[in-house]
Design an enzyme around this catalytic site. Structure first.
Site, PDB file in Angstrom:
ATOM      1  N   ARG A  98       0.861  -1.196   0.307  1.00  0.00           N
ATOM      2  CA  ARG A  98       0.113  -0.134   0.022  1.00  0.00           C
ATOM      3  C   ARG A  98       0.766   1.300  -0.107  1.00  0.00           C
ATOM      4  NH1 ARG A  98      -5.031  -2.297   3.575  1.00  0.00           N
ATOM      5  NH2 ARG A  98      -6.324  -2.997   1.858  1.00  0.00           N
TER       6      ARG A  98
ATOM      7  N   LYS B 205     -20.427 -16.030   2.414  1.00  0.00           N
ATOM      8  CA  LYS B 205     -21.689 -16.018   2.630  1.00  0.00           C
ATOM      9  C   LYS B 205     -22.559 -15.130   1.340  1.00  0.00           C
ATOM     10  CE  LYS B 205     -21.881 -15.646   7.300  1.00  0.00           C
ATOM     11  NZ  LYS B 205     -22.072 -15.154   8.609  1.00  0.00           N
TER      12      LYS B 205
ATOM     13  N   GLY C 289      -9.649  -8.675  -0.773  1.00  0.00           N
ATOM     14  CA  GLY C 289      -8.372  -9.294  -0.231  1.00  0.00           C
ATOM     15  C   GLY C 289      -8.107 -10.690  -0.581  1.00  0.00           C
TER      16      GLY C 289
ATOM     17  N   GLY D 166     -14.157  -3.690  -0.174  1.00  0.00           N
ATOM     18  CA  GLY D 166     -15.565  -3.354   0.192  1.00  0.00           C
ATOM     19  C   GLY D 166     -15.904  -2.288  -0.994  1.00  0.00           C
TER      20      GLY D 166
HETATM   21  P1  AMP Z   1     -15.839 -13.305   2.140  1.00  0.00           P
HETATM   22  O1  AMP Z   1     -15.279 -12.488   2.980  1.00  0.00           O
HETATM   23  O2  AMP Z   1     -17.408 -13.180   2.161  1.00  0.00           O
HETATM   24  O3  AMP Z   1     -15.519 -12.965   0.642  1.00  0.00           O
HETATM   25  O4  AMP Z   1     -15.497 -14.779   2.606  1.00  0.00           O
HETATM   26  C1  AMP Z   1     -13.988 -14.976   2.254  1.00  0.00           C
HETATM   27  C2  AMP Z   1     -14.113 -16.623   3.206  1.00  0.00           C
HETATM   28  O5  AMP Z   1     -14.873 -17.499   2.663  1.00  0.00           O
HETATM   29  C3  AMP Z   1     -12.621 -17.105   3.078  1.00  0.00           C
HETATM   30  O6  AMP Z   1     -12.172 -17.148   4.473  1.00  0.00           O
HETATM   31  C4  AMP Z   1     -12.997 -18.600   2.854  1.00  0.00           C
HETATM   32  O7  AMP Z   1     -12.399 -19.552   3.617  1.00  0.00           O
HETATM   33  C5  AMP Z   1     -14.689 -18.764   3.062  1.00  0.00           C
HETATM   34  N1  AMP Z   1     -15.290 -19.808   2.370  1.00  0.00           N
HETATM   35  C6  AMP Z   1     -15.154 -19.904   0.763  1.00  0.00           C
HETATM   36  N2  AMP Z   1     -15.695 -20.971   0.568  1.00  0.00           N
HETATM   37  C7  AMP Z   1     -16.255 -21.773   1.529  1.00  0.00           C
HETATM   38  C8  AMP Z   1     -17.087 -22.770   1.953  1.00  0.00           C
HETATM   39  N3  AMP Z   1     -17.342 -23.520   0.716  1.00  0.00           N
HETATM   40  N4  AMP Z   1     -17.411 -23.033   3.320  1.00  0.00           N
HETATM   41  C9  AMP Z   1     -17.002 -22.187   4.059  1.00  0.00           C
HETATM   42  N5  AMP Z   1     -16.162 -21.020   4.021  1.00  0.00           N
HETATM   43  C10 AMP Z   1     -16.067 -20.846   2.753  1.00  0.00           C
END
Ligand code: AMP
Length: 403
Positions: A37, A199, A355, A378
């Site tokens: 950064r 999610k 990230g 974000g």
């Molecule tokens: P996000 O911050 O919503 O982009 O989520 C990122 C996180 O999603 C990472 O830490 C991954 O380990 C998690 N992730 C990705 N695929 C899965 C899955 N199938 N089940 C649980 N966690 C997941």
């Protein structure tokens, strides 16, 4: 929409109060663990120095929640910046008050001032008017080069701007707005979005906004299982957001009657527990065994996603395809990273934000084979969700640039 750029304002001998993103990881020894950064900010700082300006830089670091926390001081960043610039960098012990004013006034053109962590004052995130006025005293013109915080209405991104006639974007911010803007307003077709991550909840608005705008949305990661559940499949112990099943069903319905195709995985890697050393197997999404959970996309899906990517002209990718932090479930994310890089080689415009996806790209050393790696996870999602970013809104429009 087009904003006044730092390239269009007179900065010679003027104090340029610039919001930058120096939110770098600091290790236990108090050293900067990754200076990406700081390096990213160099282009605008060097530009200002070359024009004879007096840059006064401000940033946050971590979450000190309004308290002075020595381990979150920006002092090591001042040191690093000085090394990278080969120009003197004065460090002001506080971002407002006598010390900051004195440092700003003392700096000559060719010198840089870096203010102490903005978030040592809780007034920063509260967008406090008095604090914003104090910050504004430190500059003659205002520049924002911190795209990653542009979705937050803080004193240094919004409040302070009320006190400046000229509020320009920095070179990094220009690049972000141009690249992300081109996705929304003039994308080459087919335009494909790949979304992953844990999610659906964090990405609903972006999916909704992209329906009708993109040709396909490829969905991986944990969020795929809420889609499968909404389609009536058994997903074992996989991550499902029960409260969103109706919303997801509505999204699937809307997509059906639009020009956007939602593409879900065909096969997944399932594990018998959430553990790096769990037993695992690849199964079709219709065959997830009871008690098992999906932690990555399968081989067939990787191939299918790669085929889609081959014919795309524009790609936006955000979010890992699986629990990529564990080696056993990193294959899908790496495969997508490689496929996106290959698309760029073939002339596709590729933008990666967030990230985790950026980490996957850099860990494979693919960053030079991506058209644009966004610095704001974000902020890029909010931009593509069609929301206006307060830190960008607050900048002057390009047409008001002095001639
Ligand atoms: P996000 O911050 O919503 O982009 O989520 C990122 C996180 O999603 C990472 O830490 C991954 O380990 C998690 N992730 C990705 N695929 C899965 C899955 N199938 N089940 C649980 N966690 C997941």
């Amino acid at each position: 929409m087009k904003k006044l750029s730092v390239q269009d304002i007179e900065v010679r001998d003027r104090r340029v109060l610039m919001r930058v993103d120096f939110n770098v990881p600091i290790n236990e020894a108090g050293r900067i663990a990754d200076d990406t950064r700081v390096r990213a900010a160099l282009s605008t700082v060097k530009f200002l120095l070359s024009k004879g300006a007096r840059p006064v830089l401000m940033s946050h670091l971590g979450r000190p929640k309004g308290k002075v926390q020595p381990q979150l001081s920006l002092r090591p960043v001042a040191q690093r910046l000085q090394e990278l610039l080969s120009a003197p960098v004065r460090f002001a012990e506080d971002c407002v008050g006598e010390n900051a004013v004195a440092a700003g006034n003392a700096a000559r053109s060719g010198e840089v001032v870096l203010l102490e962590n903005l978030r040592f004052h809780e007034a920063e995130t509260r967008n406090d008017e008095d604090f914003a006025r104090d910050l504004a005293q430190l500059g003659d013109v205002y520049v924002n080069d911190a795209f990653g915080t542009a979705h937050r209405a803080h004193a240094s991104t919004v409040g302070v701007t009320r006190h400046f006639e000229e509020r320009a974007s920095g070179l990094l911010m220009d690049k972000e707005l141009e690249n992300l803007g081109s996705l929304l307003y003039s994308p080459g077709r087919p335009f494909l979005a790949i979304l992953g991550g844990a999610k659906v909840s964090g990405k609903i608005e972006i999916i909704e906004n992209l329906i009708g705008k993109v040709d396909s949305v490829l969905i991986g990661g944990g969020m795929a299982f809420t889609f499968f559940r909404a389609l009536g499949l058994d997903v074992g112990e996989s991550l499902v957001e029960e409260t969103l099943l109706d919303t997801v069903q509505a999204i699937l319905e809307r997509a059906k009657s639009s020009s956007t195709q939602i593409i879900l995985p065909e096969d997944v890697v399932v594990a018998d527990r959430f553990d790096a050393h769990a037993q695992k197997q690849e199964v079709l999404v219709t065959d997830i065994p009871e008690g098992w959970r999906g932690l990555d996309i399968g081989t067939r899906t990787c191939r299918r996603f790669a085929e889609h990517l081959e014919s795309a002209a524009t790609v936006f990718w955000n979010g890992p395809m699986g629990v990529f932090e564990m080696e056993a479930f990193a294959k899908g994310t790496r495969s997508v990273a490689r496929s996106v890089a290959r698309s760029t080689d073939h002339g596709c415009r590729t933008v990666v934000g967030g990230g985790d996806s950026v980490a996957a790209i850099t860990s494979l050393d693919l960053q030079n084979r991506i058209t644009h790696v966004s610095t704001g996870g974000g902020a890029s999602l909010e931009f593509l969700a069609g929301k206006s970013l307060p830190g960008v809104e607050a900048l002057s429009d390009a047409r008001s640039a002095p001639v």
